[in-house]
Design an enzyme around this catalytic site. Sequence first.
Site, PDB file in Angstrom:
ATOM      1  CG  HIS A  26      -1.954   1.048   1.253  1.00  0.00           C
ATOM      2  ND1 HIS A  26      -3.097   0.955   2.005  1.00  0.00           N
ATOM      3  CD2 HIS A  26      -2.021   2.251   0.637  1.00  0.00           C
ATOM      4  CE1 HIS A  26      -3.824   2.047   1.856  1.00  0.00           C
ATOM      5  NE2 HIS A  26      -3.182   2.863   1.031  1.00  0.00           N
ATOM      6  CG  HIS A  28      -1.446   6.059  -2.657  1.00  0.00           C
ATOM      7  ND1 HIS A  28      -2.586   5.833  -3.396  1.00  0.00           N
ATOM      8  CD2 HIS A  28      -1.726   5.637  -1.393  1.00  0.00           C
ATOM      9  CE1 HIS A  28      -3.515   5.322  -2.614  1.00  0.00           C
ATOM     10  NE2 HIS A  28      -3.023   5.181  -1.390  1.00  0.00           N
ATOM     11  CG  HIS A 206      -7.708   3.212  -0.599  1.00  0.00           C
ATOM     12  ND1 HIS A 206      -6.939   2.621  -1.560  1.00  0.00           N
ATOM     13  CD2 HIS A 206      -6.876   4.044   0.097  1.00  0.00           C
ATOM     14  CE1 HIS A 206      -5.699   3.072  -1.460  1.00  0.00           C
ATOM     15  NE2 HIS A 206      -5.626   3.937  -0.465  1.00  0.00           N
ATOM     16  CD  GLU A 209      -7.733   6.630   4.129  1.00  0.00           C
ATOM     17  OE1 GLU A 209      -8.234   6.512   2.992  1.00  0.00           O
ATOM     18  OE2 GLU A 209      -6.692   7.278   4.357  1.00  0.00           O
ATOM     19  CG  ASP A 287      -1.799   5.716   2.643  1.00  0.00           C
ATOM     20  OD1 ASP A 287      -2.068   5.363   1.490  1.00  0.00           O
ATOM     21  OD2 ASP A 287      -2.633   6.292   3.383  1.00  0.00           O
ATOM     22  CG  ASP A 288      -0.213   8.951   0.301  1.00  0.00           C
ATOM     23  OD1 ASP A 288      -0.094   8.882  -0.932  1.00  0.00           O
ATOM     24  OD2 ASP A 288      -1.244   8.620   0.914  1.00  0.00           O
TER      25      ASP A 288
HETATM   26  N1  ADE Z   1      -4.670   8.595  -2.333  1.00  0.00           N
HETATM   27  C1  ADE Z   1      -3.447   8.730  -1.805  1.00  0.00           C
HETATM   28  N2  ADE Z   1      -3.463   8.421  -0.509  1.00  0.00           N
HETATM   29  C2  ADE Z   1      -4.722   8.063  -0.203  1.00  0.00           C
HETATM   30  C3  ADE Z   1      -5.383   7.625   0.965  1.00  0.00           C
HETATM   31  N3  ADE Z   1      -4.744   7.492   2.128  1.00  0.00           N
HETATM   32  N4  ADE Z   1      -6.694   7.358   0.907  1.00  0.00           N
HETATM   33  C4  ADE Z   1      -7.357   7.494  -0.239  1.00  0.00           C
HETATM   34  N5  ADE Z   1      -6.795   7.905  -1.366  1.00  0.00           N
HETATM   35  C5  ADE Z   1      -5.493   8.176  -1.359  1.00  0.00           C
HETATM   36 ZN    ZN Z   2      -3.850   4.673   0.380  1.00  0.00          ZN
END
Ligand code: ADE
Ligand code: ZN
Length: 347
Positions: A26, A28, A206, A209, A287-288
């Site tokens: 996971h 991005h 997703h 969340e 994630d990011d």
């Molecule tokens: N795009 C990038 N990060 C995300 C996240 N945590 N949730 C949904 N879309 C995303």
């Molecule tokens: Zn994500």
Amino acid sequence: MNVSSPQSLSTRLETLLRGMPKTELHIHIEGSLEPELIFALAKRNQVSLPFPSVESLRAAYDFKDLQSFLDIYYAGASVLLQEEDFYDMTLAYLKRAHSEGVVYAEIFFDPQTHTHRGVSMSTVIAGIDRACVDAKATLGIESALILCFLRHLDEDDALKTLEEALPYKDRLIGVGLDSSELGHPPEKFARVFLKARSLGLRAVAHAGEEGPPAYIWGALNALGAERIDHGVQCIQDEQLLAHLKQTRVPLTVCPLSNVKLCVYENLSQHPMKKLLDMGLCVMVNSDDPAYFGGYINDNYIELFKALELDEEDAIALAACSIEAAFVPQSKKDLWMGQLHAFHQSLT
Ligand code: ADE
Ligand code: ZN
């Protein structure tokens, strides 16, 4: 002892977490763009940014929810124009992941963020894919690509995007669903997921969340999702917990993201330990990472400190990360062997 202060980890546990072979499922790729690279690419491509400096951009990373993050994340991605931009971004991530013990990454990318700005699908996929090939050749890290549909857009746009990606289908392992969750239930994308699955692509989404457990059920039942990204809101639904345990549908959990986006006030409130102890297939992801204060090992280490997790938890999480990967069983057996060998080698 102050019970609210995070524990420090033993050297042995920290060495285990940092060095153990693991996968990341996971991530991005646009969320791995560090502010320095955003500014370098803006200069290369003569894109003007609404922030005067790296520091001012980083200072804006103070999010109150998913949407407040996405607004900045899409602005950051606006510097990506040429094939080499996608290449540089992806290679930087893969080098970092490799240095943190990641043996395999399944990388999300958001083509609509780029095609809507006039960047072609071929530019996006060629740049990302070339970095994956080079990283495998030079470092040995393996990777695969998951094309994500933006759920704040409509399904026809997702169908058009899938069509545009078909010439590059061999470079994709699956499709996913991301962006603003609330108000955009999975059912909205049932047709495009059906089409993608009929073409042999794997399905993830997703769900849970910020959204309710019903969105996780929707991802499973309407989209045929084989893994749920985040999924932490399942904790509110006993029946769903039992279902996830029984089917071993994995949850790709992202602890630092959940705190940065205010899903939990701090990591000590995170349900990861409960999910693990209930027998669900869960693992740690970033994630990011450029936006949420850490790559995969920062996520492991901060989580372990906050929840006082131990070696057994570390091996269980890494083993789930391997079990949940879209690779042949022979590959999983190999990495599982390497994981246990690494554990045994610790003195
Ligand atoms: N795009 C990038 N990060 C995300 C996240 N945590 N949730 C949904 N879309 C995303
Ligand atoms: Zn994500």
